[in-house]
Design a protein around this motif. Structure first.
Motif, mmCIF file in Angstrom:
data_model
loop_
_atom_site.group_PDB
_atom_site.id
_atom_site.type_symbol
_atom_site.label_atom_id
_atom_site.label_comp_id
_atom_site.label_asym_id
_atom_site.label_seq_id
_atom_site.Cartn_x
_atom_site.Cartn_y
_atom_site.Cartn_z
ATOM 1 N N ASP A 1 -1.626 -0.029 -4.365
ATOM 2 C CA ASP A 1 -1.079 1.325 -4.260
ATOM 3 C C ASP A 1 0.442 1.373 -4.322
ATOM 4 O OD1 ASP A 1 -3.693 2.066 -3.928
ATOM 5 O OD2 ASP A 1 -3.448 2.954 -1.947
ATOM 6 N N CYS A 2 1.105 0.270 -3.987
ATOM 7 C CA CYS A 2 2.571 0.279 -3.944
ATOM 8 C C CYS A 2 3.201 -0.028 -5.294
ATOM 9 C CB CYS A 2 3.080 -0.729 -2.912
ATOM 10 S SG CYS A 2 2.827 -2.466 -3.380
ATOM 11 N N PRO B 1 4.141 5.591 -2.009
ATOM 12 C CA PRO B 1 4.077 4.119 -2.022
ATOM 13 C C PRO B 1 5.001 3.536 -0.964
ATOM 14 C CG PRO B 1 5.360 4.936 -3.878
ATOM 15 C CD PRO B 1 4.726 6.136 -3.236
ATOM 16 N N GLY C 1 0.795 -1.217 0.000
ATOM 17 C CA GLY C 1 0.000 0.000 0.000
ATOM 18 C C GLY C 1 0.831 1.271 0.000
ATOM 19 N N ALA C 2 0.327 2.275 0.695
ATOM 20 C CA ALA C 2 0.974 3.587 0.714
ATOM 21 C C ALA C 2 0.869 4.173 2.106
ATOM 22 C CB ALA C 2 0.319 4.517 -0.313
ATOM 23 N N ARG D 1 1.343 4.223 -11.552
ATOM 24 C CA ARG D 1 0.869 3.770 -10.239
ATOM 25 C C ARG D 1 -0.517 4.344 -10.003
ATOM 26 N NH1 ARG D 1 0.881 5.191 -4.886
ATOM 27 N NH2 ARG D 1 1.811 7.235 -5.328
ATOM 28 N N GLN D 2 -1.448 3.503 -9.616
ATOM 29 C CA GLN D 2 -2.823 3.932 -9.415
ATOM 30 C C GLN D 2 -3.224 3.769 -7.957
ATOM 31 O OE1 GLN D 2 -5.660 2.401 -12.388
ATOM 32 N NE2 GLN D 2 -3.927 1.629 -13.559
ATOM 33 N N GLU D 3 -4.085 4.667 -7.498
ATOM 34 C CA GLU D 3 -4.582 4.618 -6.123
ATOM 35 C C GLU D 3 -6.101 4.615 -6.146
ATOM 36 O OE1 GLU D 3 -3.015 8.076 -4.246
ATOM 37 O OE2 GLU D 3 -0.954 7.652 -4.815
ATOM 38 N N SER D 4 -6.708 3.461 -6.189
ATOM 39 C CA SER D 4 -8.160 3.393 -6.124
ATOM 40 C C SER D 4 -8.571 2.004 -5.669
ATOM 41 C CB SER D 4 -8.808 3.700 -7.483
ATOM 42 O OG SER D 4 -8.711 2.604 -8.368
ATOM 43 N N ARG E 1 -5.420 8.362 7.121
ATOM 44 C CA ARG E 1 -5.201 7.177 6.288
ATOM 45 C C ARG E 1 -5.786 5.924 6.912
ATOM 46 N NH1 ARG E 1 -4.118 5.546 1.088
ATOM 47 N NH2 ARG E 1 -3.005 3.558 1.094
#
Length: 401
Positions: free
Chosen positions: A266-267, A232, A105-106, A279-282, A123
């Protein structure tokens, strides 16, 4: 028999564990999560109910046990030895793996100013409880950062009667991910609701009385929240010698630079067909990459090719963005009752779409737009702009072509 080991028990890691079983893996599966308790979803953290923060479990304990998944909660991965194919854990245990998935993750990006320790992050479940337990009507709150997280939090806190200030170094909110047209509409709605913006301002320091701005002046606040994005979580991979950049670098099959080790969620920074890494965050990306990674852990060579997508709820408005809209794309707007769609063409081909409207009012149209993108559609811009033209009819034409 060495088993499958997954480091990170968020949406991605947990989904990957179940996907391994669904794909037919019968050997050991170990899911390692640094936070105590069951794996939980992060989006509901910003939507407290009945005065308490939601901790919505991704799965029940019985589901983990029924799938034969060994779940180690409150346990961190301390070291990775890629040559020996082992992971050392914070509880002293050493796991051997057949395949390893890094779904780490992040982590929140940290402020670098005097008094930064006074700001709270947003977070984890613990972060959310720390913030919402201190909210009261009339209480002044400063949110540093006007990205999606900061803006979503502002909408919730203003709804609880707090006096909300948003501080952003950029000249406008939501500049990184949201198309400018919709960013302006959301900004206007926040202003109408009473959120005060301090744009083009950087933070000189955080004091007991509030936030000092570099240009002078103090934003009085009893509570300060840092929402300046995430980084990340690559420390474990870096220490083991894996290639990293803006994330753990992988090929299109989510394989890292070390044999037998994959990364997702996310990482992970995944190789793009045209070069570079994305890199995507969803939530959806986490689940989709998890399923691809699970199949590839079992020997498949399936490229990850899902369209980028995210959503955001602010007040009664729902935003969805599919694909990667860029300023150089041709933008076509379509009005809807209570909302609006935007389609983005690159040399005539539909490559992205966005929608903003009440609740999930644009969700069906965005789904159809995703299908048009997948079909390689080159629709007539005039038809895209016309609300009387059914997108399903355009899809049938594109599929027939």
């Amino acid at each position: 028999m060495d088993g499958m080991v997954i480091i990170g028990a968020g949406e991605c890691g947990t989904r990957a564990a179940f996907a391994l079983r669904e794909a037919g893996w019968t050997g050991p599966v170990t899911l390692v999560g640094a936070e105590p308790g069951l794996p939980y979803e992060r989006p509901p953290l910003s939507k407290p109910e009945g005065g308490s923060v939601q901790r919505k479990a991704i799965c029940a304990p019985e589901a983990l046990a029924g799938a034969g998944i060994r779940y180690l909660s409150g346990t961190a991965a301390a070291a990775l030895d890629a040559a020996a194919e082992t992971v050392s854990l914070s509880n002293g245990e050493v796991l051997r793996y057949h395949r390893l998935l890094l779904a780490t993750g992040a982590r929140p990006r940290r402020l670098a100013c005097p008094g930064a320790e006074r700001a709270l992050d947003f977070r984890s479940h613990a972060d959310a409880e720390a913030i919402f337990s201190r909210i009261a009507p009339g209480r002044p709150v400063a949110i540093i950062g006007a990205g999606l997280i900061g803006m979503e939090l502002a909408a919730v806190l203003i709804g609880k009667g707090a006096r909300v200030h948003v501080i952003e170094s950029a000249p406008a909110p939501l500049g990184r991910a949201v198309p400018a047209h919709f960013a302006r509409r959301l900004h206007d709605r926040h202003v109408a609701e009473g959120v005060r913006f301090h744009l083009g301002q950087t933070v000189a320091g955080i004091e007991a009385a509030g936030v000092a701005l570099s240009g002078g002046g103090l934003i009085a606040a009893d509570l300060v929240v840092s929402a300046i994005g995430v980084l990340p979580e690559t420390a474990l991979a870096e220490a083991a010698g894996l290639a990293t950049g803006n994330g753990i670098l992988t090929d299109a099959q989510l394989r890292s630079s070390a044999p037998g080790i994959l990364a997702a969620g996310d990482c992970a920074a995944v190789a793009e067909p045209g070069g570079g890494h994305l890199r995507q965050e969803s939530w959806r990306n986490a689940r989709a990459q998890a399923e691809t990674a699970a199949r590839n852990m079992m020997g498949a060579a399936e490229p990850f090719a899902a369209l980028p997508w995210f959503w955001s709820d602010q007040y009664d408005l729902g935003l969805q963005v599919a694909g990667l809209p860029r300023p150089e794309h041709q933008a076509i707007l379509r009005p809807l009752p209570g909302g609006e769609l935007a389609f983005y063409l690159d040399a005539g081909r539909l490559v992205a779409a966005a929608g903003l409207g009440a609740g999930n009012g644009t969700a069906r149209d965005i789904k159809l737009a995703e299908m048009l993108i997948a079909a390689g559609a080159r629709p007539d811009p005039a038809l895209l702009a016309d609300p009387a033209v059914n997108l399903k009819a355009l899809l049938k034409s594109a599929q027939a072509a």
